[in-house]
Design an enzyme around this catalytic site. Structure first.
Site, PDB file in Angstrom:
ATOM      1  N   ASP A  53      -2.246 -19.889  35.966  1.00  0.00           N
ATOM      2  CA  ASP A  53      -2.115 -18.451  36.244  1.00  0.00           C
ATOM      3  C   ASP A  53      -2.847 -18.106  37.540  1.00  0.00           C
ATOM      4  O   ASP A  53      -2.813 -16.960  37.994  1.00  0.00           O
ATOM      5  CB  ASP A  53      -2.578 -17.589  35.061  1.00  0.00           C
ATOM      6  N   SER A  54      -3.451 -19.130  38.180  1.00  0.00           N
ATOM      7  CA  SER A  54      -3.964 -18.963  39.540  1.00  0.00           C
ATOM      8  C   SER A  54      -2.814 -18.657  40.502  1.00  0.00           C
ATOM      9  O   SER A  54      -3.053 -18.269  41.650  1.00  0.00           O
ATOM     10  CB  SER A  54      -4.729 -20.211  40.003  1.00  0.00           C
ATOM     11  N   ASP A  92       0.039 -22.218  31.873  1.00  0.00           N
ATOM     12  CA  ASP A  92      -0.971 -21.269  31.383  1.00  0.00           C
ATOM     13  C   ASP A  92      -0.302 -20.123  30.645  1.00  0.00           C
ATOM     14  O   ASP A  92       0.685 -19.553  31.134  1.00  0.00           O
ATOM     15  CB  ASP A  92      -1.747 -20.667  32.574  1.00  0.00           C
ATOM     16  N   LYS A 122      -1.643 -23.889  28.023  1.00  0.00           N
ATOM     17  CA  LYS A 122      -3.115 -23.820  28.110  1.00  0.00           C
ATOM     18  C   LYS A 122      -3.555 -22.389  27.827  1.00  0.00           C
ATOM     19  O   LYS A 122      -2.950 -21.437  28.334  1.00  0.00           O
ATOM     20  CB  LYS A 122      -3.605 -24.275  29.489  1.00  0.00           C
ATOM     21  N   GLU A 124      -7.194 -19.839  27.350  1.00  0.00           N
ATOM     22  CA  GLU A 124      -8.630 -19.743  27.634  1.00  0.00           C
ATOM     23  C   GLU A 124      -9.375 -19.206  26.412  1.00  0.00           C
ATOM     24  O   GLU A 124      -8.980 -18.186  25.840  1.00  0.00           O
ATOM     25  CB  GLU A 124      -8.865 -18.798  28.830  1.00  0.00           C
ATOM     26  N   GLU A 191     -14.467 -25.536  33.129  1.00  0.00           N
ATOM     27  CA  GLU A 191     -14.554 -25.010  34.496  1.00  0.00           C
ATOM     28  C   GLU A 191     -15.964 -24.535  34.815  1.00  0.00           C
ATOM     29  O   GLU A 191     -16.568 -23.740  34.061  1.00  0.00           O
ATOM     30  CB  GLU A 191     -13.546 -23.848  34.660  1.00  0.00           C
TER      31      GLU A 191
HETATM   32  O1  KIV Z   1      -4.997 -21.301  36.691  1.00  0.00           O
HETATM   33  C1  KIV Z   1      -5.539 -22.339  37.095  1.00  0.00           C
HETATM   34  O2  KIV Z   1      -5.290 -22.830  38.209  1.00  0.00           O
HETATM   35  C2  KIV Z   1      -6.508 -22.983  36.222  1.00  0.00           C
HETATM   36  C3  KIV Z   1      -7.328 -24.078  36.815  1.00  0.00           C
HETATM   37  C4  KIV Z   1      -8.379 -23.516  37.672  1.00  0.00           C
HETATM   38  C5  KIV Z   1      -7.881 -24.977  35.772  1.00  0.00           C
HETATM   39  O3  KIV Z   1      -6.644 -22.611  35.103  1.00  0.00           O
END
Ligand code: KIV
Length: 272
Positions: A53-54, A92, A122, A124, A191
């Site tokens: 989600d980056s 994510d 994924k 969080e 992280e």
């Molecule tokens: O969204 C992302 O890029 C991440 C990484 C920083 C692990 O969750």
């Protein structure tokens, strides 16, 4: 140039990642958000591609990961999946898509899996979302955990500084890691936490631990645009830059502008 250090050309599975940890083989993970980059990342031998989600930051220019939607994550993940032959593709779940309750979480998880065709998701968090994690796993969807600095909670933390330096937060992180493993997660991303804590979690868990800013672990993940040097302004201590694509691309585009304006491009050989 493709195929760096790829010992096994078969499609990477969650099972294979567990074997890699057992055999002491490190896992290389990177983000990707589109078809062309995913083809390059996969071809270079990365084991796991994270559709992070980056994307909210590096693709859309938002300050945080919070604004990105399920629809947008599906768009990115679909594009990545089309470019990948070998790597395991993890998507994510974006902020707001799983925090309300397990029912909303599983509905969104199934939608992402059906539409994006990725291999795993994924999420969080630890104890706070464990029921949702269990429900998603019960539907047969592989889940990767994410603890430590969890960017979807940035407004609660108020800072991107290193997490779990204190004993109470460190102990909670270890408890959460065990909870996620016991629930059936296939891996956990840690992280920006102290290296000693990462080392402890790696030792105590059977599933692979992937670090970012957490020192040595069973594997490492970085944001693609950061490690390629496309983001000039972002240089945390943990980031190793493998290229200066910002410079390379700026020079190439600048040369193109010069050539167009001078009339040098197109030349005799570049026309029909
Ligand atoms: O969204 C992302 O890029 C991440 C990484 C920083 C692990 O969750």
């Amino acid at each position: 140039m493709a195929g760096y250090l790829v010992e096994d050309a078969r499609k990477v599975t969650t099972h294979r990642l567990t074997e890699m940890k057992q055999q002491g083989k490190k896992i290389a993970m990177l983000t990707a958000y589109d078809y062309t980059m995913a083809q390059i990342v996969d071809g270079a031998g990365v084991d796991v591609i994270l559709v992070g989600d980056s994307a909210s930051n590096v693709m859309a220019g938002n300050l945080t990961t919070l604004p990105i939607t399920v629809d947008q994550m599906i768009y990115h993940a679909k594009s990545v999946v089309r470019g990948v032959k070998r790597a395991l593709v993890v998507c994510d779940m974006p902020f707001g898509s799983y925090q309300v309750n397990a029912s909303e979480g599983i509905t969104n998880a199934i939608r992402i899996m059906k539409e994006a065709h990725c291999d795993a998701l994924k999420l969080e968090g630890g104890e706070e979302i464990i029921q949702t994690v269990r429900t998603i796993l019960a539907a047969g969807i592989p889940v990767c955990g994410h603890l430590g600095l969890t960017p979807q909670s940035i407004n609660k933390f108020g800072t991107y500084a290193v997490r779990a330096r204190g004993e109470a937060e460190a102990e909670k992180l270890v408890r959460d890691a065990h909870l996620l493993e016991e629930a059936g997660c296939f891996a956990i991303v840690l992280e920006k936490i102290p290296a000693k804590l990462t080392e402890r979690v790696c030792r105590e868990l059977k599933i692979p631990v992937i670090g970012i800013g957490g020192g040595p672990a069973d594997g490492q993940v970085l944001v693609l645009h950061d490690m390629l040097g496309m983001n000039n302004g972002f240089s945390p201590k943990f980031l190793r830059r493998y290229a200066d694509l910002h410079g390379v691309m700026t020079d190439a585009i600048g040369q193109y502008v010069t050539d167009v304006k001078s009339g040098d491009f197109p030349n005799e050989n570049e026309k029909y």
